[in-house]
Design a protein around this motif. Structure first.
Motif, PDB file in Angstrom:
ATOM      1  N   CYS A  75       5.993 -11.244   1.240  1.00 58.00           N
ATOM      2  CA  CYS A  75       4.997 -11.071   2.310  1.00 58.00           C
ATOM      3  C   CYS A  75       5.099  -9.677   2.924  1.00 58.00           C
ATOM      4  O   CYS A  75       4.077  -9.025   3.184  1.00 58.00           O
ATOM      5  N   ARG A  76       6.333  -9.183   3.157  1.00 62.39           N
ATOM      6  CA  ARG A  76       6.523  -7.836   3.714  1.00 62.39           C
ATOM      7  C   ARG A  76       5.959  -6.789   2.761  1.00 62.39           C
ATOM      8  O   ARG A  76       5.298  -5.834   3.184  1.00 62.39           O
ATOM      9  N   LYS A  77       6.219  -6.971   1.480  1.00 65.65           N
ATOM     10  CA  LYS A  77       5.737  -6.025   0.481  1.00 65.65           C
ATOM     11  C   LYS A  77       4.204  -6.003   0.455  1.00 65.65           C
ATOM     12  O   LYS A  77       3.576  -4.934   0.419  1.00 65.65           O
ATOM     13  N   ILE A  78       3.593  -7.172   0.513  1.00 61.31           N
ATOM     14  CA  ILE A  78       2.131  -7.263   0.506  1.00 61.31           C
ATOM     15  C   ILE A  78       1.551  -6.636   1.769  1.00 61.31           C
ATOM     16  O   ILE A  78       0.528  -5.926   1.720  1.00 61.31           O
ATOM     17  N   HIS A  79       2.204  -6.847   2.924  1.00 59.07           N
ATOM     18  CA  HIS A  79       1.725  -6.247   4.171  1.00 59.07           C
ATOM     19  C   HIS A  79       1.785  -4.735   4.116  1.00 59.07           C
ATOM     20  O   HIS A  79       0.891  -4.040   4.613  1.00 59.07           O
ATOM     21  N   LYS A  80       2.829  -4.181   3.505  1.00 56.90           N
ATOM     22  CA  LYS A  80       2.922  -2.726   3.351  1.00 56.90           C
ATOM     23  C   LYS A  80       1.773  -2.211   2.487  1.00 56.90           C
ATOM     24  O   LYS A  80       1.168  -1.182   2.798  1.00 56.90           O
ATOM     25  N   GLN A  81       1.473  -2.922   1.417  1.00 53.85           N
ATOM     26  CA  GLN A  81       0.376  -2.516   0.545  1.00 53.85           C
ATOM     27  C   GLN A  81      -0.967  -2.592   1.282  1.00 53.85           C
ATOM     28  O   GLN A  81      -1.828  -1.726   1.132  1.00 53.85           O
ATOM     29  N   ILE A  82      -1.116  -3.628   2.098  1.00 54.06           N
ATOM     30  CA  ILE A  82      -2.358  -3.779   2.876  1.00 54.06           C
ATOM     31  C   ILE A  82      -2.506  -2.614   3.847  1.00 54.06           C
ATOM     32  O   ILE A  82      -3.600  -2.056   4.015  1.00 54.06           O
ATOM     33  N   ASP A  83      -1.402  -2.230   4.503  1.00 56.65           N
ATOM     34  CA  ASP A  83      -1.449  -1.095   5.426  1.00 56.65           C
ATOM     35  C   ASP A  83      -1.854   0.186   4.708  1.00 56.65           C
ATOM     36  O   ASP A  83      -2.662   0.977   5.219  1.00 56.65           O
ATOM     37  N   LEU A  84      -1.297   0.403   3.514  1.00 60.28           N
ATOM     38  CA  LEU A  84      -1.652   1.598   2.755  1.00 60.28           C
ATOM     39  C   LEU A  84      -3.135   1.594   2.380  1.00 60.28           C
ATOM     40  O   LEU A  84      -3.822   2.623   2.496  1.00 60.28           O
ATOM     41  N   VAL A  85      -3.624   0.452   1.961  1.00 60.20           N
ATOM     42  CA  VAL A  85      -5.040   0.347   1.577  1.00 60.20           C
ATOM     43  C   VAL A  85      -5.929   0.566   2.794  1.00 60.20           C
ATOM     44  O   VAL A  85      -6.962   1.244   2.709  1.00 60.20           O
ATOM     45  N   ASP A  86      -5.544   0.003   3.952  1.00 57.01           N
ATOM     46  CA  ASP A  86      -6.330   0.209   5.167  1.00 57.01           C
ATOM     47  C   ASP A  86      -6.363   1.679   5.557  1.00 57.01           C
ATOM     48  O   ASP A  86      -7.395   2.193   6.002  1.00 57.01           O
ATOM     49  N   ASP A  87      -5.224   2.363   5.432  1.00 55.59           N
ATOM     50  CA  ASP A  87      -5.183   3.800   5.731  1.00 55.59           C
ATOM     51  C   ASP A  87      -6.129   4.573   4.814  1.00 55.59           C
ATOM     52  O   ASP A  87      -6.892   5.439   5.269  1.00 55.59           O
ATOM     53  N   GLU A  88      -6.095   4.255   3.533  1.00 54.67           N
ATOM     54  CA  GLU A  88      -6.982   4.928   2.587  1.00 54.67           C
ATOM     55  C   GLU A  88      -8.444   4.638   2.900  1.00 54.67           C
ATOM     56  O   GLU A  88      -9.294   5.534   2.861  1.00 54.67           O
ATOM     57  N   ARG A  89      -8.738   3.390   3.233  1.00 53.49           N
ATOM     58  CA  ARG A  89     -10.118   3.008   3.561  1.00 53.49           C
ATOM     59  C   ARG A  89     -10.602   3.749   4.805  1.00 53.49           C
ATOM     60  O   ARG A  89     -11.727   4.271   4.847  1.00 53.49           O
ATOM     61  N   TYR A  90      -9.730   3.832   5.821  1.00 52.09           N
ATOM     62  CA  TYR A  90     -10.086   4.531   7.046  1.00 52.09           C
ATOM     63  C   TYR A  90     -10.362   6.010   6.753  1.00 52.09           C
ATOM     64  O   TYR A  90     -11.346   6.575   7.234  1.00 52.09           O
ATOM     65  N   ASP A  91      -9.481   6.621   5.943  1.00 47.70           N
ATOM     66  CA  ASP A  91      -9.681   8.025   5.601  1.00 47.70           C
ATOM     67  C   ASP A  91     -10.993   8.233   4.852  1.00 47.70           C
ATOM     68  O   ASP A  91     -11.735   9.188   5.111  1.00 47.70           O
ATOM     69  N   MET A  92     -11.290   7.331   3.944  1.00 44.16           N
ATOM     70  CA  MET A  92     -12.530   7.432   3.173  1.00 44.16           C
ATOM     71  C   MET A  92     -13.749   7.264   4.081  1.00 44.16           C
ATOM     72  O   MET A  92     -14.751   7.967   3.916  1.00 44.16           O
ATOM     73  N   GLU A  93     -13.677   6.347   5.053  1.00 43.84           N
ATOM     74  CA  GLU A  93     -14.799   6.155   5.979  1.00 43.84           C
ATOM     75  C   GLU A  93     -15.039   7.412   6.806  1.00 43.84           C
ATOM     76  O   GLU A  93     -16.180   7.823   7.014  1.00 43.84           O
ATOM     77  N   ILE A  94     -13.942   8.024   7.272  1.00 45.35           N
ATOM     78  CA  ILE A  94     -14.071   9.237   8.070  1.00 45.35           C
ATOM     79  C   ILE A  94     -14.704  10.351   7.236  1.00 45.35           C
ATOM     80  O   ILE A  94     -15.614  11.057   7.692  1.00 45.35           O
TER      81      ILE A  94
END
Length: 189
Positions: A75-94
């Protein structure tokens, strides 16, 4: 020499276009449409293959562990991956918002340079203040905008001097001569 040759080529093309029958033109159009359709299908298949390849590389098969500690670690590993994907998505939106703003600014600059502005035809609307506020504010609008009812009532004050003096002609006759000036000084004192 190239220029006259070029003119002859364009003239030959024009002649060939004029001589082409409508059935031949329709046949060529249908061939072009078929070629375009096959190209679109190939692009869709290629996109599907690329998606599957990406999923295999970045999303391995999920193996659910048996004990609680391994499950928490997963679960911790998946949450880290989710955070990375969210960061990338946010950067792409900006980046997308920034680029779309730049595109809009450039479009406005092009319109300014061309000097062609299309003004929409405005319609004349007769609306009362109440109807306008209701349209703008919606259900929040409860008060009436009867402007005349909200005006302050002003009463005209009659000055004492005007009441005392009355007609100005009488005042002048009363104050004429020394007797009038004497009366004026006596009333002020």
């Amino acid at each position: 020499m190239t220029l006259p040759h070029f003119r002859q080529d364009t003239a030959a093309v024009r002649m060939a276009e004029k001589k082409m029958s409508s059935s031949r033109r329709n046949q060529l159009k249908s061939l072009l449409l078929q070629i375009g359709e096959t190209m679109l299908e190939e692009e869709a298949l290629e996109a599907e293959r690329a998606k599957e390849k990406y999923m295999q590389e970045n999303c391995p098969n999920l193996s659910i562990p048996g004990c609680m500690q391994e499950l928490q670690e997963l679960c911790r590993k998946i949450h880290k991956q989710i955070d990375l994907v969210d960061d990338e998505r946010y950067d792409m939106e900006i980046k997308m918002k920034k680029s779309s703003k730049e595109i809009d600014d450039l479009r406005l600059m092009v319109q300014d340079l061309n000097g062609k502005f299309k003004k929409p035809a405005l319609k004349k609307v007769r609306m009362s203040a109440d109807a306008m506020l209701a349209a703008l504010l919606g259900s929040k609008h409860k008060t009436s905008m009867d402007l005349r009812a909200n005006l302050k009532q002003v009463k005209k004050e009659v000055k004492e001097e005007e009441m005392m003096t009355g007609d100005w002609r009488k005042n002048i006759e009363d104050k004429a001569g020394m007797d009038g000036r004497k009366k004026m000084f006596e009333t002020e004192a």
